[in-house]
Structure formats: structure tokens, C-alpha cells
Design an enzyme around this catalytic site. Structure first.
Site, short mmCIF file in Angstrom:
data_model
loop_
_atom_site.label_atom_id
_atom_site.label_comp_id
_atom_site.label_asym_id
_atom_site.label_seq_id
_atom_site.Cartn_x
_atom_site.Cartn_y
_atom_site.Cartn_z
N HIS A 67 -17.99 35.89 18.95
CA HIS A 67 -19.36 35.17 19.13
C HIS A 67 -20.54 35.73 19.94
O HIS A 67 -21.92 36.21 19.35
CB HIS A 67 -19.12 33.68 19.80
CG HIS A 67 -20.12 32.81 19.26
ND1 HIS A 67 -21.16 32.64 17.86
CD2 HIS A 67 -21.29 32.83 19.93
CE1 HIS A 67 -21.58 31.69 18.02
NE2 HIS A 67 -22.56 31.69 19.69
N GLU A 68 -20.10 35.63 21.37
CA GLU A 68 -21.01 36.27 22.45
C GLU A 68 -21.44 37.56 22.26
O GLU A 68 -21.93 38.00 22.65
CB GLU A 68 -20.62 36.01 24.38
CG GLU A 68 -20.64 34.30 23.65
CD GLU A 68 -21.98 33.59 23.72
OE1 GLU A 68 -22.75 33.74 23.86
OE2 GLU A 68 -21.59 32.89 23.16
N HIS A 71 -24.13 37.94 19.87
CA HIS A 71 -25.59 37.56 20.31
C HIS A 71 -25.99 39.34 21.10
O HIS A 71 -26.93 39.26 21.08
CB HIS A 71 -25.96 36.94 21.45
CG HIS A 71 -24.88 35.15 20.88
ND1 HIS A 71 -26.20 34.78 19.71
CD2 HIS A 71 -24.95 34.89 21.05
CE1 HIS A 71 -26.10 33.38 19.62
NE2 HIS A 71 -24.86 33.48 19.62
#
Length: 157
Positions: A67-68, A71
Site C-alpha cells: 500500500h505504501e 503511494h
């Protein structure tokens, strides 16, 4: 697992899942309380909450890292890196990253609503859950404009 092992894991996931290198730092941040991880826009570093590894295991940690990294890679490329952006949603789906991390089974998990006040319409039976009291002389049912009555949370009508 220490910060060096986390750094290696993030680099491996980045190359395997995204086909791009991770060129910044990844480390555990013990001050994170309610989130699994955080991508820092200014430094491009990734911070991870150690409690997710300890309490929910390696699988959950890998999901947070993916998820990170969504980003991270989108921000580096100048694309939409925010949760609401279409680029972000597409990349998350492609790599199997979770939208939210699982709740921790400990102190930081919210234990339901603090106060649940229920109002009931006399005419149509519509229920309204509120945290604050409302003036039943002033407000009426939004569905049928009937009178509202405050009932107890445990009571059923």
C-alpha cells in the site's frame, strides 16, 4: 525484525511487485498508533507500525508495505498518489494492496460508539442513531415528517 531487515523486505517487494527499485529509507516508527504505515511526501521515506508485524504477522506487514509503495511509486512518477485518485486505485488493485489495514486487537482499536442514542419515528418506524441529543420538538422524521421519540439503545419497538 529490525529496520535493516524491513529495508530489505521493502526493496524486494518493490522490485518483485512493481518492477521498480525503492531508493529511499523504510523503518519502523513506534509512535504510529492508529495506522499501519505512512509514506512521507517530503523525504519519500516509508514508516511502518511495528505492532502490525507483532500482532497480525508477516502477511499483514507485506500488505501495508505494498500500500505504501503504491503511494511512493505514483508520487515519484508524478501521478495521482492519493487514496481518491484513479491511478492509485488501479495500481492497488494490480498489486493486491489492501485499501485499509486490519484493526489491531488491542488498545488502539475503537470499541464501538461511545454513546448511541436512538430516535424512533412514531409514524413510519424509521430509526435514527445519533451521538448527540436532538430537540424532538424542532426536528421531525426525514422520511415522513412524523414525530420523533427518543428510545433506549437496548429497547426494541
Amino acid at each position: 525484525m529490525d529496520d535493516l531487515e524491513l529495508q530489505r523486505l521493502v526493496e524486494e517487494i518493490s522490485l518483485a511487485e512493481f518492477g521498480k527499485p525503492f531508493r529511499h529509507k523504510a523503518y519502523f516508527n513506534s509512535r504510529l498508533k492508529t495506522t499501519g504505515g505512512r509514506y512521507m511526501l517530503n523525504t519519500h521515506h516509508v514508516e511502518i507500525n511495528r505492532k502490525y508485524l507483532e500482532q497480525l504477522g508477516h502477511q499483514e506487514l507485506c500488505g501495508i508495505i505494498r500500500h505504501e509503495l503504491c503511494h511512493y511509486h505514483l508520487h515519484i512518477e508524478g501521478k495521482g498518489y492519493k487514496h481518491r485518485d484513479q491511478d492509485f486505485k488501479i495500481l492497488m488493485k494490480a498489486v493486491g494492496a489492501p485499501r485499509f489495514c486490519s484493526p489491531l486487537p488491542g488498545d488502539y482499536q475503537r470499541k464501538g460508539k461511545k454513546r448511541d442514542i436512538i430516535y424512533f419515528c412514531k409514524s413510519c418506524g424509521q430509526r435514527y442513531h445519533r451521538r448527540r441529543n436532538i430537540n424532538t420538538q424542532k426536528y421531525v422524521c426525514g422520511k415522513c415528517r412524523g414525530r420523533l421519540v427518543k428510545i433506549n439503545g437496548n429497547e426494541t419497538i
